[in-house]
Design a protein around this motif. Structure first.
Motif, mmCIF file in Angstrom:
data_model
loop_
_atom_site.group_PDB
_atom_site.id
_atom_site.type_symbol
_atom_site.label_atom_id
_atom_site.label_comp_id
_atom_site.label_asym_id
_atom_site.label_seq_id
_atom_site.Cartn_x
_atom_site.Cartn_y
_atom_site.Cartn_z
ATOM 1 N N VAL A 87 -9.388 4.623 53.123
ATOM 2 C CA VAL A 87 -10.385 3.832 52.391
ATOM 3 C C VAL A 87 -11.705 4.576 52.261
ATOM 4 C CG1 VAL A 87 -9.356 1.632 53.036
ATOM 5 C CG2 VAL A 87 -11.096 2.640 54.510
ATOM 6 N N LYS A 88 -11.880 5.604 53.095
ATOM 7 C CA LYS A 88 -13.104 6.388 53.042
ATOM 8 C C LYS A 88 -12.867 7.734 53.697
ATOM 9 C CE LYS A 88 -17.983 6.294 54.493
ATOM 10 N NZ LYS A 88 -19.014 5.533 55.250
ATOM 11 N N VAL A 89 -13.442 8.788 53.129
ATOM 12 C CA VAL A 89 -13.342 10.111 53.750
ATOM 13 C C VAL A 89 -14.733 10.730 53.817
ATOM 14 C CG1 VAL A 89 -10.981 10.497 52.923
ATOM 15 C CG2 VAL A 89 -12.922 11.343 51.575
ATOM 16 N N THR A 90 -14.929 11.562 54.823
ATOM 17 C CA THR A 90 -16.126 12.395 54.932
ATOM 18 C C THR A 90 -15.644 13.806 55.199
ATOM 19 O OG1 THR A 90 -17.417 10.561 55.844
ATOM 20 C CG2 THR A 90 -18.282 12.791 56.161
ATOM 21 N N LEU A 91 -15.850 14.677 54.231
ATOM 22 C CA LEU A 91 -15.311 16.032 54.319
ATOM 23 C C LEU A 91 -16.425 17.054 54.144
ATOM 24 C CD1 LEU A 91 -12.162 15.517 52.059
ATOM 25 C CD2 LEU A 91 -12.257 15.445 54.549
ATOM 26 N N SER A 92 -16.567 17.916 55.135
ATOM 27 C CA SER A 92 -17.533 19.008 55.054
ATOM 28 C C SER A 92 -16.993 20.195 55.832
ATOM 29 C CB SER A 92 -18.885 18.577 55.631
ATOM 30 O OG SER A 92 -18.801 18.410 57.036
ATOM 31 N N ASP A 93 -17.695 21.320 55.753
ATOM 32 C CA ASP A 93 -17.264 22.501 56.495
ATOM 33 C C ASP A 93 -17.264 22.239 57.999
ATOM 34 O OD1 ASP A 93 -17.025 23.843 54.118
ATOM 35 O OD2 ASP A 93 -18.971 24.835 54.255
ATOM 36 N N GLU A 99 -11.039 7.540 57.255
ATOM 37 C CA GLU A 99 -10.975 6.153 57.704
ATOM 38 C C GLU A 99 -9.875 5.431 56.941
ATOM 39 O OE1 GLU A 99 -13.732 2.090 57.917
ATOM 40 O OE2 GLU A 99 -14.658 4.050 57.474
ATOM 41 N N THR A 100 -8.969 4.801 57.684
ATOM 42 C CA THR A 100 -7.912 4.005 57.079
ATOM 43 C C THR A 100 -8.236 2.530 57.261
ATOM 44 O OG1 THR A 100 -6.487 3.746 59.024
ATOM 45 C CG2 THR A 100 -6.330 5.826 57.799
ATOM 46 N N GLU A 101 -7.320 1.672 56.865
ATOM 47 C CA GLU A 101 -7.551 0.242 57.010
ATOM 48 C C GLU A 101 -7.584 -0.176 58.481
ATOM 49 O OE1 GLU A 101 -4.378 -1.271 54.612
ATOM 50 O OE2 GLU A 101 -5.638 -1.364 52.813
ATOM 51 N N THR A 102 -7.032 0.665 59.358
ATOM 52 C CA THR A 102 -6.942 0.275 60.772
ATOM 53 C C THR A 102 -7.695 1.187 61.731
ATOM 54 O OG1 THR A 102 -4.881 1.548 60.996
ATOM 55 C CG2 THR A 102 -4.678 -0.789 60.407
ATOM 56 N N SER A 103 -7.914 2.458 61.365
ATOM 57 C CA SER A 103 -8.475 3.421 62.316
ATOM 58 C C SER A 103 -9.364 4.439 61.620
ATOM 59 C CB SER A 103 -7.350 4.159 63.054
ATOM 60 O OG SER A 103 -6.475 3.270 63.708
ATOM 61 N N GLU A 250 -16.242 13.078 45.600
ATOM 62 C CA GLU A 250 -17.608 13.267 46.115
ATOM 63 C C GLU A 250 -17.742 14.579 46.878
ATOM 64 O OE1 GLU A 250 -20.710 11.146 49.276
ATOM 65 O OE2 GLU A 250 -18.918 10.060 48.590
ATOM 66 N N PHE A 251 -16.605 15.068 47.416
ATOM 67 C CA PHE A 251 -16.638 16.243 48.271
ATOM 68 C C PHE A 251 -15.860 17.433 47.710
ATOM 69 C CE2 PHE A 251 -16.520 12.298 50.743
ATOM 70 C CZ PHE A 251 -17.736 12.366 51.398
ATOM 71 N N ILE A 252 -14.758 17.152 47.008
ATOM 72 C CA ILE A 252 -13.830 18.198 46.577
ATOM 73 C C ILE A 252 -13.997 18.480 45.090
ATOM 74 C CG2 ILE A 252 -11.394 18.844 46.397
ATOM 75 C CD1 ILE A 252 -12.316 18.667 49.253
ATOM 76 N N SER A 253 -13.989 19.757 44.717
ATOM 77 C CA SER A 253 -14.094 20.135 43.303
ATOM 78 C C SER A 253 -12.773 19.856 42.581
ATOM 79 C CB SER A 253 -14.429 21.621 43.183
ATOM 80 O OG SER A 253 -15.687 21.909 43.767
ATOM 81 N N VAL A 254 -12.879 19.187 41.430
ATOM 82 C CA VAL A 254 -11.687 18.882 40.641
ATOM 83 C C VAL A 254 -11.853 19.431 39.227
ATOM 84 C CG1 VAL A 254 -11.193 16.800 41.985
ATOM 85 C CG2 VAL A 254 -12.538 16.612 39.877
ATOM 86 N N SER A 255 -10.740 19.608 38.552
ATOM 87 C CA SER A 255 -10.745 20.114 37.185
ATOM 88 C C SER A 255 -11.061 18.988 36.212
ATOM 89 C CB SER A 255 -9.385 20.717 36.855
ATOM 90 O OG SER A 255 -8.400 19.681 36.827
ATOM 91 N N GLN A 256 -11.142 19.324 34.952
ATOM 92 C CA GLN A 256 -11.409 18.313 33.925
ATOM 93 C C GLN A 256 -10.313 17.252 33.889
ATOM 94 O OE1 GLN A 256 -12.155 20.011 30.067
ATOM 95 N NE2 GLN A 256 -12.771 18.085 29.152
#
Length: 309
Positions: A87-93, A99-103, A250-256
């Motif tokens: 449901v949510k991620v925080t990704l950095s170097d 974060e999942t629905e439970t943990s 928000e964190f990872i580069s994606v293509s068009q």
């Protein structure tokens, strides 16, 4: 209630062939490997009626192939959490949290193998979903025993759907907007052996009719602009897919097109985060390339984790 924080070495998002292969390799390298899957293990290939292009099997059901790889990964030590989702991620170097629905998981490395979802038919109305419009022929095809259906699309998935549905439907229209099919040649050749299949090229569905369920469709010819009314009981849609990357953009580069940008090493723009399978930018998307990505991503992740010790 506050969620607990769990520590893992390798966190894999998605349990298709790419994710399961990564889990197999990660576990065999003695990494504490966790796989998160928000649906059934296997991804879209699970629903394939028959797979004929995977080395080692002349022909095998998609569900059987998935089960083989799942068992290998679990026997190697991977933990697979089915029917849960991020449901949510925080990704950095420096830090990586999922974060999942439970943990909440803190991990040393991440492999994103989230795959794709089927593209919806543009003229679909919500009331027809499950009442004539379907995206899984293996799941819903048996409902149409002795009836008339259409398959929309021209690739291998669409032709595979036609082949599967021939055991149920009396009549099948294959509707494709382009002048030729893009499915594998062997698949196209087999279509000629089915007397109940009619191919409509340069054609699109412009309107769906029916009070509570699909009863007929209007098909437009894109060349001569003529229209035809087809009486149908059901429509099975196979018109491509959309990468599942919204959670990571928000964190990872994606293509068009929305695919995660990564080369043959499967490395993303964030150190310690890799991607594998159909969600990655690449010229070909096959089961074999998914397995290859999973292998490379896991090996690279292990190399990265060792470098941080």
């Amino acid at each position: 209630m506050e969620k607990s924080v769990k520590q893992v070495d390798l966190f894999i998002i998605g349990a298709g062939i790419a994710g399961l292969t990564a889990a197999l390799y990660g576990s065999r390298m003695k990494l504490n490997t966790f796989v998160l899957e928000n649906a059934l293990v296997g991804g879209q290939i699970r629903n394939a009626h028959i797979v004929e292009n995977y080395p080692g099997f002349s022909a095998i059901k998609g569900s059987e192939l998935v089960e083989h790889v799942r068992q290998q990964a679990v026997q190697a030590g991977a933990i697979i959490d089915e029917f849960d989702q991020a449901v949510k991620v925080t990704l950095s170097d420096k830090e990586k949290f999922i974060e999942t629905e439970t943990s909440i998981y803190q991990t040393k490395a991440v492999i994103i193998a989230s795959g794709t979802k089927r593209r919806e038919l543009p003229v679909t109305e919500e009331k027809y979903l499950g009442r004539g419009i379907h995206y899984c022929e293996l799941c819903d095809g048996p409902w149409y025993d002795g009836k008339t259906v259409a398959v929309v699309g021209g690739g291998s998935a669409a032709v595979g759907a036609v082949e599967f549905l021939t055991k149920y439907a009396n009549k099948i229209y294959l509707i494709h907007r382009s002048p030729q099919l893009t499915a594998e040649k062997l698949q196209q050749e087999r279509l000629g052996s089915y007397s109940n299949v009619e191919i409509l090229l340069n054609s699109v569905i412009s309107k769906i009719n029916g009070e509570e369920k699909v009863e007929s469709v209007v098909v437009d010819n894109t060349l001569d602009k003529r229209t035809a009314l087809l009486k149908l009981d059901g429509i099975f849609v196979n018109i491509g897919s959309i990468p599942r990357t919204d959670l990571f953009r928000e964190f990872i580069s994606v293509s068009q097109s929305g695919h995660i940008i990564a080369g043959e090493t499967c490395e993303t723009n964030i150190t310690g985060v890799y991607t594998a399978g159909d969600v990655r930018t690449k010229p070909f998307r096959q089961l074999t390339t998914a397995a290859s990505d999973g292998t490379v991503a896991a090996l690279m992740a292990e190399k990265y984790i060792l470098s941080q010790q």
